[in-house]
Design an enzyme around this catalytic site. Sequence first.
Site, PDB file in Angstrom:
ATOM      1  N   CYS A  75      35.483  38.209  30.910  1.00  0.00           N
ATOM      2  CA  CYS A  75      36.247  38.043  32.153  1.00  0.00           C
ATOM      3  C   CYS A  75      37.569  38.800  32.096  1.00  0.00           C
ATOM      4  CB  CYS A  75      36.483  36.557  32.435  1.00  0.00           C
ATOM      5  SG  CYS A  75      34.936  35.646  32.643  1.00  0.00           S
ATOM      6  N   THR A  76      38.165  38.851  30.911  1.00  0.00           N
ATOM      7  CA  THR A  76      39.419  39.591  30.735  1.00  0.00           C
ATOM      8  C   THR A  76      39.154  41.086  30.903  1.00  0.00           C
ATOM      9  OG1 THR A  76      40.301  37.880  29.287  1.00  0.00           O
ATOM     10  CG2 THR A  76      41.329  40.063  29.148  1.00  0.00           C
TER      11      THR A  76
END
Length: 155
Positions: A46-47
């Site tokens: 997600c980062t």
Amino acid sequence: MTHPNVGDTAPEINLPRDGGEMVNLSDFAGKKIVLYFYPKDDTPGCTKEAIGFTDAVDAFAEADTVILGVSKDSIKKHDKFVAKHELKIALLSDEEGDVCERYGVWVEKKMYGKTYMGIERATFLIGADGKIAQVWRKVKVPGHVDAVLEAVRKT
């Protein structure tokens, strides 16, 4: 529960974003919108995805496109995530899961033999007419931002 498909009018959203301001799709009438759903703030995939969209934010803006990320994380978690990684995209908080349900991304997942409910990594490209122009499901992060940008430029 039906999932919105290409050609359908995008289901409206009304969610708070990082910083607390409310966001509706109608706020961006006449612009294209990349609405991407992701499982959790500050996890590796997600980062990478959020940083990828942030790095390309100017290219998307040149194509008259807004990027909105959605997860069930709180505004407080979004604020920390944005600050930690200097994100330049809006992150919307769908703590109740209503928007995730309407877009059909709240699904049964499996990891290490366990079954649980979670957000499927998915991206919806919404055209300036408010209709869904393209859908990516079960997104793999590498190369995804480039694929979305290419689609935006053709829409």
